[in-house]
Design an enzyme around this catalytic site. Structure first.
Site, PDB file in Angstrom:
ATOM      1  N   SER A 157      66.564 106.247  15.653  1.00  0.00           N
ATOM      2  CA  SER A 157      65.982 104.926  15.457  1.00  0.00           C
ATOM      3  C   SER A 157      65.645 104.380  16.843  1.00  0.00           C
ATOM      4  CB  SER A 157      67.008 104.035  14.743  1.00  0.00           C
ATOM      5  OG  SER A 157      66.498 102.745  14.572  1.00  0.00           O
ATOM      6  N   LYS A 170      62.151 107.119  13.977  1.00  0.00           N
ATOM      7  CA  LYS A 170      61.855 105.857  13.276  1.00  0.00           C
ATOM      8  C   LYS A 170      61.620 104.779  14.318  1.00  0.00           C
ATOM      9  CE  LYS A 170      65.316 102.779  11.364  1.00  0.00           C
ATOM     10  NZ  LYS A 170      66.393 102.620  10.377  1.00  0.00           N
ATOM     11  N   LYS A 188      61.195 100.881  15.275  1.00  0.00           N
ATOM     12  CA  LYS A 188      61.371  99.500  14.843  1.00  0.00           C
ATOM     13  C   LYS A 188      60.051  98.788  15.105  1.00  0.00           C
ATOM     14  CE  LYS A 188      65.743  99.311  13.678  1.00  0.00           C
ATOM     15  NZ  LYS A 188      66.130  98.902  12.316  1.00  0.00           N
ATOM     16  N   ASP A 217      60.435 100.828  10.634  1.00  0.00           N
ATOM     17  CA  ASP A 217      61.402  99.927   9.991  1.00  0.00           C
ATOM     18  C   ASP A 217      61.109  98.517  10.481  1.00  0.00           C
ATOM     19  OD1 ASP A 217      63.534  98.573   8.922  1.00  0.00           O
ATOM     20  OD2 ASP A 217      65.091  99.787   9.889  1.00  0.00           O
ATOM     21  N   GLU A 249      60.081 101.429   6.054  1.00  0.00           N
ATOM     22  CA  GLU A 249      61.393 100.883   5.676  1.00  0.00           C
ATOM     23  C   GLU A 249      61.365  99.355   5.710  1.00  0.00           C
ATOM     24  OE1 GLU A 249      64.549 102.772   7.839  1.00  0.00           O
ATOM     25  OE2 GLU A 249      65.999 101.178   7.405  1.00  0.00           O
ATOM     26  N   ASP A 272      66.341  99.191   2.499  1.00  0.00           N
ATOM     27  CA  ASP A 272      67.598  99.175   3.253  1.00  0.00           C
ATOM     28  C   ASP A 272      68.373  97.917   2.856  1.00  0.00           C
ATOM     29  OD1 ASP A 272      69.545  98.712   5.212  1.00  0.00           O
ATOM     30  OD2 ASP A 272      68.295  99.228   6.922  1.00  0.00           O
ATOM     31  N   LYS A 283      73.737 102.732   3.705  1.00  0.00           N
ATOM     32  CA  LYS A 283      74.704 102.412   4.769  1.00  0.00           C
ATOM     33  C   LYS A 283      76.031 102.079   4.106  1.00  0.00           C
ATOM     34  CE  LYS A 283      71.308 100.662   7.999  1.00  0.00           C
ATOM     35  NZ  LYS A 283      70.677  99.466   8.567  1.00  0.00           N
ATOM     36  N   GLY A 330      72.283 103.857  10.078  1.00  0.00           N
ATOM     37  CA  GLY A 330      73.315 103.529  11.061  1.00  0.00           C
ATOM     38  C   GLY A 330      73.284 102.049  11.384  1.00  0.00           C
TER      39      GLY A 330
END
Ligand code: OSB
Ligand code: MG
Length: 388
Positions: free
Chosen positions: A156, A182, A184, A210, A235, A260, A284, A312
């Site tokens: 991430s 991934k 952000k 995400d 995401e 998520d 998660k 995570g």
């Protein structure tokens, strides 16, 4: 019993689960502060230092360990380190102290009257699972019915200062072997960043984004633009508690959606499927209140062909060790956010540390969570301790 529950029951239908009784004799809450190697930026803020609650539970000379992994601020969920401390200290610990458990699932029955606060509940739940696995002299991953021994690792990547800086960073990281990257993203820090990363990484790399809930349905046209970058999934583009608008958005996009933040239970996954809101679930352990619900979700996803991976929360090694155990369940079929300890920490609080080789991490073979805690280091990082 529902079908999913029945499957979970079968998953655990090994004698170990019922072999010993646990009387909750002692609970310790310990807040530690860990400075991150690099600041991590998401659409809801920047994290430079983690405030983590380590939870220890002891019975009959065995101690199990768990971690509360929510953020310091209510940016990802309403829970914070401070609210989790309050809920554990004033409600959870007094409720369960002195109680006798036949199996880890009994804990959930005890805390059921307490509404919400899954991250706080999970802190102790994880410690209880570690205890039961240790009492059965088994590695946690085998104790929970895990079978996978090669776990693909994804990274991430926080928001960077420019698309160029992001492109440079993801190239370096790709070379380390991650099986998925991934990004952000957030308002105004999206299309140009994704374009730069895709150009740098090439078509073959699994790439995802995400948004941590930074958009609304009014941004559908921009989100449609993302289709051209052939992302594995997008995401949580929309609000943190929404599944209905995600169902509407999904109809306009060719890229699958991954949920998520709004997924707290197997029933939430069922509702998301009914709405057509997700093809992929980020699971998660903390967000769903612990291993028990995580396993129900895994069983539900497997039965309904939903793609699944483990997210995570910038955990310390204790939380990561639990994440690694969880991912050994057969339902996990996409790379998970279990970057190695060295990605986030100068020194992790466990040994051995979490490592990655050729984009793979392996289950931890020691009993329980499979790692030793570095108690001297943990003492130095401690800001408060409370024993029950
Ligand atoms: O949305 O997955 C997320 C970290 C904090 C809060 C939310 C998220 C994340 C991450 C971290 O992406 C991934 C990791 O722990 O490696
Ligand atoms: Mg996320």
């Amino acid at each position: 019993m529902t079908r999913a529950e029945l499957q979970v029951f079968e998953l655990w239908g090994n004698a170990n689960c019922y072999a010993v009784l646990m009387k909750i004799e002692q609970i310790e809450l310990r807040e530690i502060r860990m400075e991150m190697k690099h600041a991590f930026e998401t659409s809801f803020g920047v994290t430079k230092e983690r405030r983590i609650i380590l939870v220890a539970v002891s019975s009959g000379g065995i101690t199990g360990y768990g971690e509360v992994s929510c953020n310091e601020t209510p940016g990802y969920s309403y829970e914070t380190t401070e609210t989790a401390w309050h809920i554990l200290k004033d409600f959870i610990a007094p409720t369960v102290l002195g109680q006798v458990l036949e199996q880890p699932a009994d804990y959930q029955a005890l805390v059921k009257p307490l509404r919400g606060h899954p991250f706080a509940k999970a802190g102790l739940e994880l410690a209880i699972w570690d205890w039961f696995a240790k009492a059965a002299n088994a590695p946690l991953w085998k104790y929970i019915g895990g079978t996978k021994t090669e776990l693909p690792v994804g990274l991430s990547v926080g928001i960077k200062k420019s698309p160029e800086a992001l492109a440079e960073f993801v190239l370096e990281q790709q070379a380390l072997g991650y099986q998925r990257i991934k990004l952000k993203i957030g308002r105004g820090r999206d299309l140009a960043y994704v374009a730069a990363a895709r150009a740098a990484l090439g078509e073959g790399m699994n790439l995802t984004v995400d948004a941590n809930s930074d958009y609304t349905l009014e941004d559908t046209a921009m989100l449609k633009e993302l289709d051209q970058y052939k992302l594995q999934y997008i995401e949580q583009p929309l609000e943190n508690d929404d599944i209905i608008d995600h169902g509407t958005l999904a109809k306009s996009l060719s890229t699958p959606l991954c949920l998520d933040e709004p997924i707290h239970s197997a029933s939430d996954v069922r509702r998301a499927l009914q709405m057509g809101a997700a093809k992929v679930i980020n699971l998660k352990i903390g967000r769903v209140g612990g291993h028990l619900e995580a396993h129900k979700i895994a069983a539900y996803c497997q039965a309904n062909s939903v793609a699944l991976w483990c997210g995570g929360m910038l955990e310390s090694g204790v939380g990561r060790a639990h994440n690694v155990a969880l991912q050994t369940l057969a339902a996990f079929n996409m790379a998970s956010d279990t970057a190695p300890s060295a990605r986030y920490w100068h020194e992790d609080i466990i040994e051995p540390e979490i490592i990655m080789e050729n984009g793979i991490t392996r289950p931890l073979e020691g009993i329980g969570i499979g790692v030793k805690l570095k108690h001297d280091l943990i003492s130095k990082l401690t800001t408060r301790v409370l024993g029950f």
